[in-house]
Scaffold this motif. Structure first.
Motif, PDB file in Angstrom:
ATOM      1  N   GLU A  67       2.521  -2.188  -4.775  1.00 17.57           N
ATOM      2  CA  GLU A  67       3.257  -2.671  -5.943  1.00 17.57           C
ATOM      3  C   GLU A  67       2.429  -2.712  -7.220  1.00 17.57           C
ATOM      4  O   GLU A  67       2.967  -2.887  -8.294  1.00 17.57           O
ATOM      5  CB  GLU A  67       3.837  -4.054  -5.649  1.00 17.57           C
ATOM      6  CG  GLU A  67       4.934  -3.998  -4.607  1.00 17.57           C
ATOM      7  CD  GLU A  67       5.543  -5.357  -4.309  1.00 17.57           C
ATOM      8  OE1 GLU A  67       4.792  -6.352  -4.256  1.00 17.57           O
ATOM      9  OE2 GLU A  67       6.769  -5.395  -4.149  1.00 17.57           O
ATOM     10  N   GLY A  68       1.115  -2.545  -7.128  1.00 19.69           N
ATOM     11  CA  GLY A  68       0.255  -2.566  -8.301  1.00 19.69           C
ATOM     12  C   GLY A  68      -0.030  -1.171  -8.803  1.00 19.69           C
ATOM     13  O   GLY A  68       0.641  -0.204  -8.436  1.00 19.69           O
ATOM     14  N   ALA A  87      -4.213  -6.009  -9.256  1.00 21.44           N
ATOM     15  CA  ALA A  87      -4.331  -6.082 -10.723  1.00 21.44           C
ATOM     16  C   ALA A  87      -5.780  -5.937 -11.198  1.00 21.44           C
ATOM     17  O   ALA A  87      -6.026  -5.480 -12.315  1.00 21.44           O
ATOM     18  CB  ALA A  87      -3.747  -7.395 -11.228  1.00 21.44           C
ATOM     19  N   GLU A  88      -6.745  -6.296 -10.352  1.00 21.56           N
ATOM     20  CA  GLU A  88      -8.156  -6.172 -10.713  1.00 21.56           C
ATOM     21  C   GLU A  88      -8.734  -4.795 -10.394  1.00 21.56           C
ATOM     22  O   GLU A  88      -9.897  -4.530 -10.657  1.00 21.56           O
ATOM     23  CB  GLU A  88      -8.987  -7.252  -9.996  1.00 21.56           C
ATOM     24  CG  GLU A  88      -8.738  -8.661 -10.499  1.00 21.56           C
ATOM     25  CD  GLU A  88      -7.444  -9.258  -9.960  1.00 21.56           C
ATOM     26  OE1 GLU A  88      -7.136  -9.041  -8.769  1.00 21.56           O
ATOM     27  OE2 GLU A  88      -6.732  -9.912 -10.737  1.00 21.56           O
ATOM     28  N   GLY A  89      -7.939  -3.939  -9.796  1.00 21.60           N
ATOM     29  CA  GLY A  89      -8.389  -2.593  -9.474  1.00 21.60           C
ATOM     30  C   GLY A  89      -8.965  -2.424  -8.087  1.00 21.60           C
ATOM     31  O   GLY A  89      -9.434  -1.341  -7.733  1.00 21.60           O
ATOM     32  N   ASN A  90      -8.941  -3.476  -7.272  1.00 20.88           N
ATOM     33  CA  ASN A  90      -9.441  -3.385  -5.900  1.00 20.88           C
ATOM     34  C   ASN A  90      -8.456  -2.611  -5.037  1.00 20.88           C
ATOM     35  O   ASN A  90      -7.248  -2.842  -5.116  1.00 20.88           O
ATOM     36  CB  ASN A  90      -9.637  -4.783  -5.311  1.00 20.88           C
ATOM     37  CG  ASN A  90     -10.630  -5.593  -6.103  1.00 20.88           C
ATOM     38  OD1 ASN A  90     -11.719  -5.141  -6.389  1.00 20.88           O
ATOM     39  ND2 ASN A  90     -10.227  -6.796  -6.485  1.00 20.88           N
ATOM     40  N   VAL A  91      -8.966  -1.717  -4.201  1.00 23.30           N
ATOM     41  CA  VAL A  91      -8.115  -0.932  -3.310  1.00 23.30           C
ATOM     42  C   VAL A  91      -7.615  -1.825  -2.182  1.00 23.30           C
ATOM     43  O   VAL A  91      -8.397  -2.446  -1.472  1.00 23.30           O
ATOM     44  CB  VAL A  91      -8.870   0.289  -2.739  1.00 23.30           C
ATOM     45  CG1 VAL A  91      -8.024   1.022  -1.713  1.00 23.30           C
ATOM     46  CG2 VAL A  91      -9.279   1.237  -3.862  1.00 23.30           C
ATOM     47  N   LEU A  92      -6.288  -1.891  -2.054  1.00 24.68           N
ATOM     48  CA  LEU A  92      -5.656  -2.690  -0.999  1.00 24.68           C
ATOM     49  C   LEU A  92      -5.314  -1.837   0.213  1.00 24.68           C
ATOM     50  O   LEU A  92      -5.300  -2.320   1.344  1.00 24.68           O
ATOM     51  CB  LEU A  92      -4.383  -3.350  -1.531  1.00 24.68           C
ATOM     52  CG  LEU A  92      -4.559  -4.276  -2.731  1.00 24.68           C
ATOM     53  CD1 LEU A  92      -3.203  -4.715  -3.254  1.00 24.68           C
ATOM     54  CD2 LEU A  92      -5.419  -5.468  -2.351  1.00 24.68           C
ATOM     55  N   ALA A  93      -4.990  -0.577  -0.030  1.00 23.81           N
ATOM     56  CA  ALA A  93      -4.626   0.345   1.050  1.00 23.81           C
ATOM     57  C   ALA A  93      -4.855   1.764   0.536  1.00 23.81           C
ATOM     58  O   ALA A  93      -4.761   2.023  -0.662  1.00 23.81           O
ATOM     59  CB  ALA A  93      -3.162   0.165   1.456  1.00 23.81           C
ATOM     60  N   SER A  94      -5.144   2.676   1.466  1.00 22.35           N
ATOM     61  CA  SER A  94      -5.330   4.072   1.064  1.00 22.35           C
ATOM     62  C   SER A  94      -4.779   5.011   2.144  1.00 22.35           C
ATOM     63  O   SER A  94      -5.523   5.752   2.773  1.00 22.35           O
ATOM     64  CB  SER A  94      -6.802   4.370   0.796  1.00 22.35           C
ATOM     65  OG  SER A  94      -7.589   4.081   1.938  1.00 22.35           O
ATOM     66  N   PRO A  95      -3.456   4.981   2.341  1.00 21.51           N
ATOM     67  CA  PRO A  95      -2.870   5.869   3.338  1.00 21.51           C
ATOM     68  C   PRO A  95      -2.939   7.330   2.892  1.00 21.51           C
ATOM     69  O   PRO A  95      -2.914   7.632   1.705  1.00 21.51           O
ATOM     70  CB  PRO A  95      -1.420   5.391   3.439  1.00 21.51           C
ATOM     71  CG  PRO A  95      -1.143   4.793   2.099  1.00 21.51           C
ATOM     72  CD  PRO A  95      -2.436   4.177   1.659  1.00 21.51           C
ATOM     73  N   LYS A 114      -1.668   5.945 -12.033  1.00 22.02           N
ATOM     74  CA  LYS A 114      -0.384   5.396 -12.466  1.00 22.02           C
ATOM     75  C   LYS A 114      -0.443   3.873 -12.568  1.00 22.02           C
ATOM     76  O   LYS A 114      -1.155   3.218 -11.815  1.00 22.02           O
ATOM     77  CB  LYS A 114       0.719   5.778 -11.473  1.00 22.02           C
ATOM     78  CG  LYS A 114       0.932   7.267 -11.326  1.00 22.02           C
ATOM     79  CD  LYS A 114       1.522   7.828 -12.588  1.00 22.02           C
ATOM     80  CE  LYS A 114       2.132   9.187 -12.380  1.00 22.02           C
ATOM     81  NZ  LYS A 114       2.953   9.581 -13.504  1.00 22.02           N
ATOM     82  N   GLN A 115       0.346   3.353 -13.477  1.00 19.27           N
ATOM     83  CA  GLN A 115       0.497   1.905 -13.603  1.00 19.27           C
ATOM     84  C   GLN A 115       1.506   1.412 -12.575  1.00 19.27           C
ATOM     85  O   GLN A 115       2.286   2.194 -12.030  1.00 19.27           O
ATOM     86  CB  GLN A 115       0.963   1.547 -15.023  1.00 19.27           C
ATOM     87  CG  GLN A 115      -0.022   1.922 -16.100  1.00 19.27           C
ATOM     88  CD  GLN A 115      -1.377   1.273 -15.890  1.00 19.27           C
ATOM     89  OE1 GLN A 115      -1.481   0.072 -15.615  1.00 19.27           O
ATOM     90  NE2 GLN A 115      -2.437   2.063 -15.982  1.00 19.27           N
ATOM     91  N   ALA A 116       1.527   0.119 -12.369  1.00 22.77           N
ATOM     92  CA  ALA A 116       2.464  -0.477 -11.406  1.00 22.77           C
ATOM     93  C   ALA A 116       3.892  -0.076 -11.752  1.00 22.77           C
ATOM     94  O   ALA A 116       4.310  -0.176 -12.904  1.00 22.77           O
ATOM     95  CB  ALA A 116       2.329  -1.993 -11.417  1.00 22.77           C
ATOM     96  N   GLY A 117       4.608   0.425 -10.761  1.00 21.92           N
ATOM     97  CA  GLY A 117       6.011   0.796 -10.932  1.00 21.92           C
ATOM     98  C   GLY A 117       6.255   2.123 -11.612  1.00 21.92           C
ATOM     99  O   GLY A 117       7.402   2.566 -11.719  1.00 21.92           O
ATOM    100  N   GLU A 118       5.224   2.779 -12.087  1.00 20.38           N
ATOM    101  CA  GLU A 118       5.393   4.072 -12.769  1.00 20.38           C
ATOM    102  C   GLU A 118       5.686   5.159 -11.729  1.00 20.38           C
ATOM    103  O   GLU A 118       4.951   5.307 -10.759  1.00 20.38           O
ATOM    104  CB  GLU A 118       4.116   4.411 -13.544  1.00 20.38           C
ATOM    105  CG  GLU A 118       4.243   5.612 -14.441  1.00 20.38           C
ATOM    106  CD  GLU A 118       2.963   5.868 -15.242  1.00 20.38           C
ATOM    107  OE1 GLU A 118       2.952   6.884 -15.942  1.00 20.38           O
ATOM    108  OE2 GLU A 118       1.998   5.091 -15.147  1.00 20.38           O
TER     109      GLU A 118
END
Length: 137
Positions: A67-68, A87-95, A114-118
């Motif tokens: 979502e970010g 929001a801080e740029g930390n990778v949460l997942a990388s499928p 891309k920005q969130a939702g783009e």
């Protein structure tokens, strides 16, 4: 009369399998695989040389997932990778996946930030009998 433990376990397993089938395969996919399936479907829609299609992929493709801000890599060797960030740029997942490479050729490597939702926009064209990624935004 109580059923044997094995029978109950087998019935529970069958019920869970049926539930997953009813829910669809999307339950077991990630952001990269869902995009690859969309690319496959778009590629199959191109019948003749010169046919073009613009694929608009909405992110997140599943609520609560990616979502970010995010980065997508479409690699010329056939890899497709998402980097979902907070929001801080930390990778949460990388499928990642290479499923789509059976259906399209990627002549160069693209990195899209891309920005969130783009949404992600991918243009495909059938050329000389194969489908080619011709532009991404």
């Amino acid at each position: 009369m109580q059923r044997p433990v094995r029978t109950r376990a087998a019935l529970r397993g069958a019920a869970m399998a049926a539930l997953l089938l009813v829910a669809g395969c999307d339950v077991l996919t990630d952001a990269a695989t869902r995009l690859a399936f969309e690319i496959e479907a778009a590629a199959r829609s191109l019948e003749r040389d010169g046919d073009r299609v613009t694929l608009r992929h909405e992110v997140p493709s599943r609520p609560g997932e990616c979502e970010g801000p995010y980065t997508v890599q479409l690699d010329k060797v056939g890899a497709l990778v998402f980097w979902c960030r907070d929001a801080e740029g930390n990778v949460l997942a990388s499928p990642g996946t290479s499923h789509h490479r059976r259906f399209v050729r990627t002549p160069e490597t693209y990195y899209l930030h891309k920005q969130a939702g783009e949404p992600l926009v991918i243009e495909l064209e059938r050329r000389a009998g194969e489908v080619v990624i011709v532009d991404v935004q």
